[in-house]
Scaffold this active site. Structure first.
Site, PDB file in Angstrom:
ATOM      1  N   GLN A 647       0.873  -1.374  -0.044  1.00  0.00           N
ATOM      2  CA  GLN A 647       0.114  -0.116   0.095  1.00  0.00           C
ATOM      3  C   GLN A 647       0.944   0.965  -0.132  1.00  0.00           C
ATOM      4  O   GLN A 647       0.813   2.098  -0.905  1.00  0.00           O
ATOM      5  CB  GLN A 647      -0.763  -0.074   1.327  1.00  0.00           C
ATOM      6  CG  GLN A 647      -1.904  -0.832   1.172  1.00  0.00           C
ATOM      7  CD  GLN A 647      -3.114  -0.226   0.496  1.00  0.00           C
ATOM      8  OE1 GLN A 647      -3.162  -0.030  -0.589  1.00  0.00           O
ATOM      9  NE2 GLN A 647      -4.145  -0.257   1.265  1.00  0.00           N
ATOM     10  N   GLU A 714      -4.152   5.671   2.139  1.00  0.00           N
ATOM     11  CA  GLU A 714      -3.997   6.907   1.846  1.00  0.00           C
ATOM     12  C   GLU A 714      -2.959   7.790   2.828  1.00  0.00           C
ATOM     13  O   GLU A 714      -2.157   8.508   1.984  1.00  0.00           O
ATOM     14  CB  GLU A 714      -5.353   7.731   2.227  1.00  0.00           C
ATOM     15  CG  GLU A 714      -6.061   7.344   1.066  1.00  0.00           C
ATOM     16  CD  GLU A 714      -7.668   7.537   1.439  1.00  0.00           C
ATOM     17  OE1 GLU A 714      -8.291   8.219   0.325  1.00  0.00           O
ATOM     18  OE2 GLU A 714      -8.196   7.064   2.413  1.00  0.00           O
TER      19      GLU A 714
END
Length: 747
Positions: A647, A714
């Site tokens: 990620q 994020e």
């Protein structure tokens, strides 16, 4: 707690969906081959504003194998009210209704759908469909419409920054060093590898299986139910695999509407796939212009922060995002003034794109912090440490946990930051200029209500299900790990099922909240299942469990056993077999989670990161290579270091991309994005990416949620683009405030 062979949380587990993806058995929305399938091809408007005056469909309909040309002229009457077209994350305003009337609101607006026996025929027929337009002047240039910018209304979905605190004017005057600058970046498009498509299988009597590319099957389902007047049973939405989302799939895109429309009208199965060019015809990260002013006292502490942003939106919706709010939280300052306005342009409504708002805001804030550090004569890292926030002044709450200091320390140590010399242009590698820059960020740790069912069969196989999504984040894998550990079963004895509206209700996959929302619900559902299994053991008159409570037992190595004496055990599958039922199952309740959302928070809950970047710049050609990145992340408990690292790696690549390459280039003469393909919308390739180190600092948090997770999709993006720009300044002495930093801006 003793260690068991079935402890999987925190272990670097391989993706459980990996084999299916590698072997090609994982099916995406456009790959479901249903019998008697028709193909729809979308015709896009060549103008940005005006109206359709004529559609000549007769020559197209005369082609053998063409079934229909749908346009505003022949679409049946559908739901009347705006609210029927609003999806779960629709901003304020009136949502776009495909094929609703003759009006053109943006370039590449879908104006017709040609349906034929084959994709090639539909595409050819679409290419010869003659449509006439009356064009009127369009406005697509944000810089020319700043005077018309307005503050969006609060609304249910609108964002307004926190009220000012202290007195910025006073803080500015008190400061002995100052910086003030404008920052900008152009629109960016999500560009996931998989393009949007919907395959609608007609089952008769308005019953549809809808295979959709989406980040939330329930959102797509609600949308088509409201517009077409279908029941839940009639509109089953399935989304098992998603080839990248990044926010583009949070709202239903128009191919879903068109495919369902065509299927219902023709009473046939229909697939509509968008082209890469058409992927630039809907939501995007909005072009944003920002102004930041900072002031510091003699000791380098911030005396004032002012951050104002103006962003584009469409003529029909007020798309808002939190661009400036983070600037009132990340650093300690008594005097903060924030502002956020929108300007309406003739474009489609912008849409959340990975770290929406924060990605834009952190570019301006983190370059400004670098400029301020230089103006104050301080090292950029030292400057941030002096302005460290130990308490959330914006929410007036303590942090549930905050290990950003560890990010600074461990990231800087791994990078070798102490060897940096401050003077721009002072570090070299042969003839190359070397620059070291840094940045960082903050992102919400959120949790939404989610329902999960856990079911154990007579073979001892556990199936855990929830209608969530996996856009490549690793949801399949981490939920399997959590469930396996909760029930004390080997990974291969657990299957996690997702992406189908016949499964328990789950929120959209976005906001970095899936691990917390669905993960904690998996724990709850498994603990309910555990209670049912204990009850079964008691019904079997197993003496050891006669008076046992759930806290007296544990599930490990495929058994239910006493914590005090693990020789007293019963095999789980024996419990199911003894029950006489094919399976024992349980579901968690979301009542408490929903109540929790109504209560005011007791803590500020956030993930943080610190990014250190090295660039090497050719002094003559001004070509930039990002040679090293260290991204240190504090995001609570890491469920799977392997998928978590992926990620953050992806986030770093995105950050490099937005710093050096990524922009949707608008030709204002046409009101159209001109680089609407992979050849000209530049994103990094392997040769652009070098060493990336991901550091997860330890951060224990028992307040954020029971699992202690904060989400990772994020936060890793934040500060990366700014750190690259700051490193370029350190190498060259050139401060570029308009991203991307292309060669022409450095020459």
């Amino acid at each position: 707690m003793s260690h068991h062979t079935t402890d999987y949380i925190g272990k670097p587990t391989n993706r459980v969906d990996g084999p299916a993806k590698v072997a090609g058995t994982a099916k995406y929305a456009a790959e479901f081959n249903v019998p008697n399938l028709l193909y729809g091809y979308v015709v896009s408007s060549p103008i940005a504003k005006g109206k359709i005056t004529k559609i000549d469909a007769a020559p197209v309909l005369a082609l053998p194998g063409v079934h229909q040309v749908f346009s505003h002229e022949n679409v049946p009457s559908l739901a009347w009210l705006d609210r029927s077209y609003k999806d779960d994350v629709a901003p304020g305003g009136s949502p776009f209704r495909p094929l609703h009337d003759a009006e053109i609101k943006f370039s590449l607006q879908p104006v017709a759908l040609v349906v034929a026996d084959t994709f090639e025929l539909a595409r050819y027929a679409a290419s010869i469909l003659h449509i006439e337009y009356e064009e009127v002047a369009h406005e697509t240039e944000l810089a020319k419409h700043l005077d018309e910018a307005y503050e969006p209304g609060r609304g249910k979905t609108g964002y307004k920054p926190p009220k000012s605190r202290g007195n910025f004017g006073k803080g500015w005057k008190e400061g002995v060093a100052h910086m003030e600058a404008q920052y900008s970046h152009h629109a960016q498009h999500h560009n996931p590898m998989e393009m949007f498509a919907s395959t609608v299988e007609w089952l008769g009597d308005k019953n549809l299986n809808i295979y959709d590319k989406t980040q939330g099957a329930f959102n797509s389902q609600q949308y088509v139910m409201k517009i077409f007047g279908l029941s839940k049973d009639q509109a089953r939405v399935i989304s098992k695999y998603t080839g990248g989302g990044f926010g583009s799939g949070l709202r239903p895109q128009y191919q879903l509407f068109l495919a369902v429309l065509a299927s219902l009208e023709l009473q046939r199965s229909v697939r509509v796939s968008l082209t890469r060019e058409q992927m630039f015809s809907f939501g995007h990260r909005p072009e944003t212009l920002q102004h930041v002013a900072l002031a510091t006292a003699a000791d380098g502490s911030l005396t004032g922060i002012n951050h104002v942003a103006v962003a584009e939106t469409s003529q029909f919706e007020d798309f808002t995002e939190n661009v400036v709010g983070w600037s009132g939280t990340l650093y300690d300052c008594q005097n903060v003034e924030l502002g956020y306005r929108l300007s309406k342009l003739d474009v489609f409504s912008p849409l959340d794109m990975r770290a929406p708002g924060a990605a834009s805001g952190s570019i301006a804030l983190e370059i400004a912090m670098d400029e301020m550090a230089y103006a104050a004569g301080l090292d950029p890292l030292e400057f941030r440490i002096r302005n460290y926030s130990d308490f959330d002044q914006a929410q007036n709450l303590p942090y549930s946990s905050k290990a950003l200091r560890k990010c600074y320390a461990e990231g800087a140590a791994k990078f070798g930051w102490e060897k940096r010399t401050a003077e721009p242009g002072s570090m070299k590698d042969g003839n190359l200029l070397v620059g070291w820059g840094m940045g960082g960020g903050i992102w919400d740790a959120s949790k939404m209500p989610a329902t999960v069912k856990a079911s154990l069969d007579a073979d001892g196989h556990l199936t855990v299900s929830s209608g969530t999504n996996d856009i490549g984040t690793g949801t399949y894998t981490i939920m399997t790990q959590i469930a396996a550990q909760s029930m004390g079963l080997p990974l291969e004895a657990v299957t996690f099922v997702l992406g189908d509206t016949t499964l328990p209700q789950s929120p959209l996959q976005g906001g970095s909240w899936t691990a917390a929302s669905v993960g904690n619900s998996v724990v709850e559902a498994c603990s309910k299942l555990g209670e049912a299994l204990l009850k079964q053991a008691q019904q079997m008159d197993h003496p050891a469990f006669k008076d046992a409570k759930i806290e007296d037992v544990e599930f490990a190595n495929g058994q239910l056993r006493l914590r005090a004496d693990d020789t007293q055990a019963v095999v789980l599958r024996d419990l199911v077999q003894a029950s006489g039922e094919p399976k024992i199952e349980a579901e968690n309740s979301t009542v408490l989670a929903k109540l929790e959302m109504l209560k005011p928070p007791k803590y500020s809950m956030h993930a943080h990161n610190a990014v250190f970047v090295e660039v090497k710049v050719d002094p003559e050609l001004m070509t930039v290579h990002v040679t090293r990145v260290v991204n240190a992340v504090a995001a609570g408990r890491i469920l799977n270091p392997k998928t978590a690292r992926s990620q953050v790696l992806g986030s770093v690549v995105w950050g490099i991309s937005s710093a050096l390459m990524e922009e949707s280039v608008m030709d204002h003469r046409f009101g159209r994005y001109m680089n609407h393909n992979y050849a000209e919308y530049h994103v990094p390739v392997n040769a652009d990416i070098h060493d990336i180190d991901v550091v997860f600092v330890s951060e224990e948090d028992d307040k954020v949620n029971p699992l202690g997770v904060k989400g990772l999709g994020e936060v890793g993006l934040l500060g990366v683009a700014a750190a690259v720009a700051n490193a370029i300044y350190h190498a060259t002495g050139k401060r570029v405030r308009d991203l991307p930093v292309t060669i022409d801006k450095l020459l």
